[in-house]
Write an enzyme that holds these catalytic residues in place. Structure first.
Site, PDB file in Angstrom:
ATOM      1  N   ASP A 311       0.824  -1.214   0.000  1.00 25.15           N
ATOM      2  CA  ASP A 311       0.000   0.000   0.000  1.00 25.15           C
ATOM      3  C   ASP A 311       0.856   1.262   0.000  1.00 25.15           C
ATOM      4  OD1 ASP A 311      -2.459  -1.096  -0.246  1.00 25.15           O
ATOM      5  OD2 ASP A 311      -2.970  -1.035   1.885  1.00 25.15           O
ATOM      6  N   LYS A 338      -5.549  -3.629  -7.470  1.00 27.09           N
ATOM      7  CA  LYS A 338      -6.052  -2.937  -6.278  1.00 27.09           C
ATOM      8  C   LYS A 338      -7.198  -2.013  -6.724  1.00 27.09           C
ATOM      9  CE  LYS A 338      -3.034  -4.289  -3.067  1.00 27.09           C
ATOM     10  NZ  LYS A 338      -3.211  -4.554  -1.661  1.00 27.09           N
TER      11      LYS A 338
END
Ligand code: DC
Length: 637
Positions: A311, A338
């Site tokens: 992330d 994602k």
């Protein structure tokens, strides 16, 4: 659209960040499945956690929220989740989508789950197949292995389940979280590499805090006993992925940013991002209760595997152009699936700002360069928006095309970013004039601005403009998201007198009775306020300061203003002045003014208050000139 204001001074701040999204959603599930009431603190309230809360409520869990204290009280269902009477809607939330699949199976009846297009295009197959192997029936109502689907867990059993780990660790976490409430013990075996493995460790840590019994047979084999969960009081740490943006900002600006409440023993794998910044040249201080980064004169490129902290890839990619050499990020092909195709998005948007970046077999290489003015497309991906905001602090002219997507995990992101700019903002020549309706602050602000040769901004006119557009589009005023989107979309120009919105002169309209009646509700909308605050700060930064008049200028918009004044007058005097301006009766206006005062001072977000540093001036019986001269003297002191 949001133009990111560059930093003018290196920051030196302590920041309180909202709670971790990943921990919030895990703790919500554990407490929803526990027996008894759990108290969660440090809870993140964002789109992704509200989606989880709504889903759990639909499955019969009683959750009460306190947004002011960031806490939640959850009366668990003791493992006996109820079949929802309507479809569970998971929007774009990956954790909710994946975690709710096994939870729905625990309901023991048919449960329908659906979500937005973005979530439908993300992978779920491995998880669905694993659940099917445990006796869960899944009927795909559209394409196979995605939403919409119908889950029926009446034949759910324990035993052994195998999951592939290369695509998403959320599959493993999803099954783990539900497993204590399975009818029998469950053994989970992970096949292949496990990406983002720290998230599985986080899942286990949260589960254990709620009494779950998990045996880690090996790194890829876990046994979960069918003990259920027990209720607990649980403190959620600040979000480490969110912290990465601020650590990055400190590293590239030469400032210092400390995140309080997040420590070296954090259960979030993304704190390893600090090791990357340290390798690039930043100074990092880790303690049990805070983490701090200071930028140094050296900031070099790095060659790093980010499979366990994916992330933070956009964060690193966005600051990498500022390093002295190229940066190679490896082992992250899976981030193409994602919220957006993050690799594609990064290469393309870095390209737009004139930076040479290319995809490699497993990741991306970014070359050093001088970022150019450009509008960055966010792909409706919060992490792309937040990462490029940090680049925007360091170069002028970076604009985000849809900044509001940060609300997925961090609705207050731009306000926190403004705290990073506090040192620069403290140097602006800002005069904040606040006070209730009819206190005389507009006339006064205009006059003082003229005397001090500063620009003047009537911030009430901005809230009125949003209300006028909302009314003209017949938008429901209590649809907060819709009204906030209007605030974000429209371009308001104020020239000291007239107001132009998207090229249309609304000077008269915004003072009319319909807007008068609607504006307090619009001004109480936190989404609208967040957009207005951003615009007001930018307005002053561009001008080196100014006189801003409103309700929250000294308390919230510019707490570091050079001078804060709170102007007031008796309600009768205020009504008398408005009556002279409008020709309406004093009684009529007194009533309206008192109602508006109550609404403005009792709303949750930035209520009207005199800031503790403000000079309070009662203008009853004083001339404008007297008060203006007094304020001028205070400002120049
Ligand atoms: O100052 P005014 O009457 O034009 O303000 C209109 C409305 O906007 C009023 O209800 C208060 C609100 N407002 C606010 O909440 N914050 C500001 N900074 C300015 C105005």
């Amino acid at each position: 659209m949001l133009l990111i204001d560059p930093l003018v001074e290196p920051p030196n701040v302590h920041l309180d960040l909202p709670g971790s999204k990943s921990i919030t959603n895990r703790a919500l599930i554990a407490s929803a499945l526990a027996s008894g009431t759990s108290e969660l603190s440090g809870v993140l309230f964002s789109e992704d956690t509200h989606v989880m809360i709504d889903s759990l409520r639909k499955m019969g869990v009683a959750i009460s929220l306190n947004t002011d204290s960031s806490s939640a009280s959850v009366l668990g269902a003791g493992g006996a989740l109820k079949g929802p009477s309507e479809t569970l809607w998971v929007h774009q939330s990956g954790t909710t989508a994946r975690f709710c699949l096994p939870l729905a199976a625990l309901c023991g009846v048919e449960v329908e789950i659906d979500g937005d297009e973005q979530i439908k295009s993300r992978p779920h197959r491995e998880l669905c197949e694993a659940l099917e192997s445990l006796g869960v029936q899944i009927e795909y109502l559209g394409a196979p292995y995605t939403f919409p689907l119908r889950v029926n867990g009446e034949n759910l059993k324990g035993g052994q389940v195998t999951l592939r780990g290369e695509i998403s660790s959320q599959f493993v976490s999803a099954v783990l979280l539900a497993a204590p409430c399975f009818p029998e013990e469950l053994e989970i075996i992970v096949e292949g590499d496990l990406v983002s493995s720290p998230y599985v460790d986080m899942t286990i840590a949260v589960m254990r805090s709620f009494g779950a019994d998990i045996t880690r047979i090996s790194d890829k084999r876990y046994a979960v006993a069918p003990t259920g969960y027990s209720n607990a009081s649980y403190l959620i740490e600040p979000d480490a992925s969110a912290a990465s943006y601020f650590f990055a900002a400190a590293a590239v600006s030469g400032g210092t940013i400390t995140i309080d409440g997040l420590g070296s023993q954090s259960i979030q794998g993304d704190i390893a991002f600090l090791d990357v910044l340290e390798e690039m040249g930043a100074e990092v201080v880790r303690s049990a209760t805070s983490l701090s980064v200071t930028g140094t004169s050296s900031f070099s490129g790095v060659d790093v595997s980010m499979a366990t902290m994916s992330d933070t890839v956009p964060t690193l990619a966005a600051i990498a152009p500022l390093a002295s050499g190229p940066t190679t990020i490896r082992d992250i092909s899976f981030i193409a699936k994602k919220e957006s195709d993050r690799l594609g998005a990064l290469v393309s948007e870095l390209g737009k700002v004139g930076i040479d970046a290319e995809k490699t077999e497993t990741g991306i290489i970014i070359h050093p360069g001088d970022p150019q003015k450009a509008t960055v497309h966010t792909y409706d991906d919060h992490r792309i928006a937040m990462a490029f905001s940090i680049l925007g602090l360091m170069s002028s002219g970076i604009t985000l095309d849809s900044p509001q997507c940060v609300a997925k995990t961090f609705p207050t992101f731009f306000d926190v970013l403004d705290q990073v700019r506090a040192a620069g903002d403290a140097k602006l020549r800002v005069l904040a004039i606040d006070g209730p309706a009819g206190s005389g602050k507009s006339t006064l602000a205009k006059k003082v601005a003229e005397q001090l040769d500063l620009s003047y901004l009537d911030t009430g006119a901005m809230y009125r403009s949003v209300a006028a557009v909302a009314l003209s589009e017949s938008a429901e005023l209590d649809d907060e998201a819709k009204i906030a989107a209007i605030a974000d979309r429209i371009v308001i120009r104020f020239d000291g007198e007239s107001v132009d919105v998207d090229g249309e002169d609304l000077t008269e309209t915004i003072r009319g009775p319909q807007v008068n009646a609607a504006v307090s509700q619009v001004a109480a909308n936190p989404g609208v306020r967040s957009v207005m605050r951003r615009q007001q700060r930018t307005w002053a930064r561009i001008r080196g300061g100014g006189v801003l008049e409103g309700r929250d200028i000294g308390s919230v918009v510019f707490p570091q203003a050079r001078l804060k004044v709170y102007v007031t007058a008796t309600p009768e005097e205020r009504a008398r002045r408005r009556s002279l301006e409008s020709g309406r009766t004093v009684e009529d206006i007194t009533e309206e003014i008192l109602q508006r005062d109550t609404k403005d001072s009792t709303r949750g977000d930035s209520p009207l208050v005199a800031d503790q540093d403000a000079v309070v001036i009662d203008t009853t019986g004083k001339t404008i000139q007297e008060t203006a001269d007094y304020i001028e003297k205070l400002f120049l002191r």
